[in-house]
Design a protein around this motif. Structure first.
Motif, PDB file in Angstrom:
ATOM      1  N   PRO A  14       0.833  -1.207   0.000  1.00  0.00           N
ATOM      2  CA  PRO A  14       0.000   0.000   0.000  1.00  0.00           C
ATOM      3  C   PRO A  14       0.866   1.256   0.000  1.00  0.00           C
ATOM      4  O   PRO A  14       1.874   1.332   0.703  1.00  0.00           O
ATOM      5  N   GLY A  15       0.458   2.221  -0.827  1.00  0.00           N
ATOM      6  CA  GLY A  15       1.238   3.437  -0.976  1.00  0.00           C
ATOM      7  C   GLY A  15       2.285   3.363  -2.063  1.00  0.00           C
ATOM      8  O   GLY A  15       2.875   4.383  -2.423  1.00  0.00           O
ATOM      9  N   GLY A  16       2.500   2.183  -2.585  1.00  0.00           N
ATOM     10  CA  GLY A  16       3.511   1.996  -3.602  1.00  0.00           C
ATOM     11  C   GLY A  16       3.027   2.333  -4.995  1.00  0.00           C
ATOM     12  O   GLY A  16       1.886   2.788  -5.185  1.00  0.00           O
ATOM     13  N   SER A  17       3.910   2.107  -5.968  1.00  0.00           N
ATOM     14  CA  SER A  17       3.615   2.431  -7.362  1.00  0.00           C
ATOM     15  C   SER A  17       3.867   1.229  -8.248  1.00  0.00           C
ATOM     16  O   SER A  17       4.683   0.353  -7.926  1.00  0.00           O
ATOM     17  N   LEU A  18       3.190   1.236  -9.367  1.00  0.00           N
ATOM     18  CA  LEU A  18       3.332   0.167 -10.352  1.00  0.00           C
ATOM     19  C   LEU A  18       2.945   0.734 -11.711  1.00  0.00           C
ATOM     20  O   LEU A  18       2.069   1.607 -11.797  1.00  0.00           O
ATOM     21  N   ARG A  19       3.596   0.262 -12.759  1.00  0.00           N
ATOM     22  CA  ARG A  19       3.214   0.667 -14.107  1.00  0.00           C
ATOM     23  C   ARG A  19       2.911  -0.577 -14.931  1.00  0.00           C
ATOM     24  O   ARG A  19       3.714  -1.505 -14.976  1.00  0.00           O
ATOM     25  N   VAL A  20       1.760  -0.572 -15.568  1.00  0.00           N
ATOM     26  CA  VAL A  20       1.404  -1.653 -16.482  1.00  0.00           C
ATOM     27  C   VAL A  20       1.407  -1.118 -17.901  1.00  0.00           C
ATOM     28  O   VAL A  20       1.123   0.060 -18.138  1.00  0.00           O
ATOM     29  N   SER A  21       1.762  -1.989 -18.830  1.00  0.00           N
ATOM     30  CA  SER A  21       1.847  -1.623 -20.242  1.00  0.00           C
ATOM     31  C   SER A  21       1.031  -2.587 -21.070  1.00  0.00           C
ATOM     32  O   SER A  21       0.804  -3.737 -20.668  1.00  0.00           O
ATOM     33  N   CYS A  22       0.614  -2.116 -22.236  1.00  0.00           N
ATOM     34  CA  CYS A  22      -0.142  -2.971 -23.162  1.00  0.00           C
ATOM     35  C   CYS A  22       0.248  -2.596 -24.576  1.00  0.00           C
ATOM     36  O   CYS A  22       0.082  -1.440 -24.981  1.00  0.00           O
ATOM     37  N   ALA A  23       0.746  -3.571 -25.306  1.00  0.00           N
ATOM     38  CA  ALA A  23       1.153  -3.348 -26.685  1.00  0.00           C
ATOM     39  C   ALA A  23       0.203  -4.076 -27.631  1.00  0.00           C
ATOM     40  O   ALA A  23      -0.052  -5.277 -27.461  1.00  0.00           O
ATOM     41  N   ALA A  24      -0.290  -3.339 -28.609  1.00  0.00           N
ATOM     42  CA  ALA A  24      -1.153  -3.922 -29.636  1.00  0.00           C
ATOM     43  C   ALA A  24      -0.302  -4.262 -30.847  1.00  0.00           C
ATOM     44  O   ALA A  24       0.560  -3.477 -31.254  1.00  0.00           O
ATOM     45  N   SER A  25      -0.552  -5.421 -31.417  1.00  0.00           N
ATOM     46  CA  SER A  25       0.226  -5.836 -32.577  1.00  0.00           C
ATOM     47  C   SER A  25      -0.654  -6.622 -33.524  1.00  0.00           C
ATOM     48  O   SER A  25      -1.749  -7.056 -33.176  1.00  0.00           O
ATOM     49  N   GLY A  26      -0.143  -6.814 -34.743  1.00  0.00           N
ATOM     50  CA  GLY A  26      -0.882  -7.588 -35.722  1.00  0.00           C
ATOM     51  C   GLY A  26      -1.362  -6.723 -36.863  1.00  0.00           C
ATOM     52  O   GLY A  26      -0.795  -5.684 -37.165  1.00  0.00           O
ATOM     53  N   SER A  27      -2.459  -7.149 -37.452  1.00  0.00           N
ATOM     54  CA  SER A  27      -2.989  -6.508 -38.645  1.00  0.00           C
ATOM     55  C   SER A  27      -3.857  -5.302 -38.266  1.00  0.00           C
ATOM     56  O   SER A  27      -5.083  -5.358 -38.294  1.00  0.00           O
ATOM     57  N   ILE A  28      -3.196  -4.204 -37.927  1.00  0.00           N
ATOM     58  CA  ILE A  28      -3.876  -3.006 -37.434  1.00  0.00           C
ATOM     59  C   ILE A  28      -3.785  -1.887 -38.448  1.00  0.00           C
ATOM     60  O   ILE A  28      -2.690  -1.575 -38.926  1.00  0.00           O
ATOM     61  N   PHE A  29      -4.926  -1.264 -38.750  1.00  0.00           N
ATOM     62  CA  PHE A  29      -4.919  -0.088 -39.608  1.00  0.00           C
ATOM     63  C   PHE A  29      -4.761   1.175 -38.761  1.00  0.00           C
ATOM     64  O   PHE A  29      -3.908   2.009 -39.024  1.00  0.00           O
ATOM     65  N   SER A  30      -5.609   1.313 -37.747  1.00  0.00           N
ATOM     66  CA  SER A  30      -5.489   2.452 -36.832  1.00  0.00           C
ATOM     67  C   SER A  30      -6.164   2.117 -35.509  1.00  0.00           C
ATOM     68  O   SER A  30      -7.027   1.244 -35.451  1.00  0.00           O
ATOM     69  N   ILE A  31      -5.746   2.824 -34.465  1.00  0.00           N
ATOM     70  CA  ILE A  31      -6.297   2.599 -33.139  1.00  0.00           C
ATOM     71  C   ILE A  31      -7.011   3.848 -32.661  1.00  0.00           C
ATOM     72  O   ILE A  31      -6.448   4.940 -32.711  1.00  0.00           O
ATOM     73  N   ASN A  32      -8.222   3.700 -32.218  1.00  0.00           N
ATOM     74  CA  ASN A  32      -8.977   4.822 -31.679  1.00  0.00           C
ATOM     75  C   ASN A  32      -8.672   4.954 -30.188  1.00  0.00           C
ATOM     76  O   ASN A  32      -7.571   5.290 -29.806  1.00  0.00           O
ATOM     77  N   THR A  33      -9.611   4.638 -29.347  1.00  0.00           N
ATOM     78  CA  THR A  33      -9.419   4.752 -27.908  1.00  0.00           C
ATOM     79  C   THR A  33      -8.748   3.504 -27.345  1.00  0.00           C
ATOM     80  O   THR A  33      -9.058   2.395 -27.764  1.00  0.00           O
ATOM     81  N   MET A  34      -7.833   3.717 -26.422  1.00  0.00           N
ATOM     82  CA  MET A  34      -7.245   2.638 -25.657  1.00  0.00           C
ATOM     83  C   MET A  34      -7.563   2.879 -24.181  1.00  0.00           C
ATOM     84  O   MET A  34      -7.708   4.018 -23.752  1.00  0.00           O
ATOM     85  N   THR A  77       1.110   1.386 -28.062  1.00  0.00           N
ATOM     86  CA  THR A  77       1.220   0.963 -26.670  1.00  0.00           C
ATOM     87  C   THR A  77       0.546   1.963 -25.742  1.00  0.00           C
ATOM     88  O   THR A  77       0.656   3.181 -25.948  1.00  0.00           O
ATOM     89  N   VAL A  78      -0.141   1.426 -24.741  1.00  0.00           N
ATOM     90  CA  VAL A  78      -0.765   2.261 -23.713  1.00  0.00           C
ATOM     91  C   VAL A  78      -0.187   1.872 -22.369  1.00  0.00           C
ATOM     92  O   VAL A  78       0.130   0.693 -22.131  1.00  0.00           O
ATOM     93  N   TYR A  79      -0.038   2.875 -21.524  1.00  0.00           N
ATOM     94  CA  TYR A  79       0.548   2.674 -20.206  1.00  0.00           C
ATOM     95  C   TYR A  79      -0.431   3.150 -19.135  1.00  0.00           C
ATOM     96  O   TYR A  79      -1.226   4.059 -19.361  1.00  0.00           O
ATOM     97  N   LEU A  80      -0.311   2.556 -17.950  1.00  0.00           N
ATOM     98  CA  LEU A  80      -1.058   3.038 -16.796  1.00  0.00           C
ATOM     99  C   LEU A  80      -0.084   3.120 -15.627  1.00  0.00           C
ATOM    100  O   LEU A  80       0.383   2.084 -15.145  1.00  0.00           O
ATOM    101  N   GLN A  81       0.236   4.329 -15.235  1.00  0.00           N
ATOM    102  CA  GLN A  81       1.081   4.551 -14.067  1.00  0.00           C
ATOM    103  C   GLN A  81       0.178   4.664 -12.848  1.00  0.00           C
ATOM    104  O   GLN A  81      -0.705   5.530 -12.802  1.00  0.00           O
TER     105      GLN A  81
END
Length: 120
Positions: A14-34, A77-81
């Protein structure tokens, strides 16, 4: 085929920090909301934060001021700090992307989820 791969979950005090990441890959034309959703045991999946391709953000009230979402459009890629983590933030965190595949219509894609546990 499109894949969303999350990384960075784990156990933090508790009180600590963490960062998660998410990378999209493959046959993508464009990305709207992440975005990031989470689901705690016995609870429904809820939106944590989202970010548009232009950088506009939206946060759940429970995480405002503690979590920051960002994205790197060049890396799909989207990140959440996550700062000042609380035990009630414990959940499986899922990445979501609304995107146009190269073939087909735009729709939501989901990652497999990454566990975040906040405990002493």
């Amino acid at each position: 085929q499109v894949q969303l791969v999350e990384s960075g979950g784990g156990l933090v005090q508790p009180g600590g920090s963490l960062r998660v990441s998410c990378a999209a890959s493959g046959s993508i034309f464009s990305i709207n909301t992440m975005g990031w959703y989470r689901q705690a045991p016995g609870k429904e999946r809820e939106l944590v934060a989202s970010i548009t391709s232009g950088g506009s953000t939206n946060y759940a009230e429970s995480v405002k001021g503690r979590f920051t979402i960002s994205r790197d459009n060049a890396k799909n890629t989207v990140y959440l700090q996550m700062n000042s983590l609380k035990p009630e933030d414990t959940a499986v965190y899922y990445c979501n992307a609304n995107l146009w595949p190269k073939i087909g219509v735009p729709r939501d894609y989901w990652g497999q989820g990454t566990q975040v546990t906040v405990s002493s």
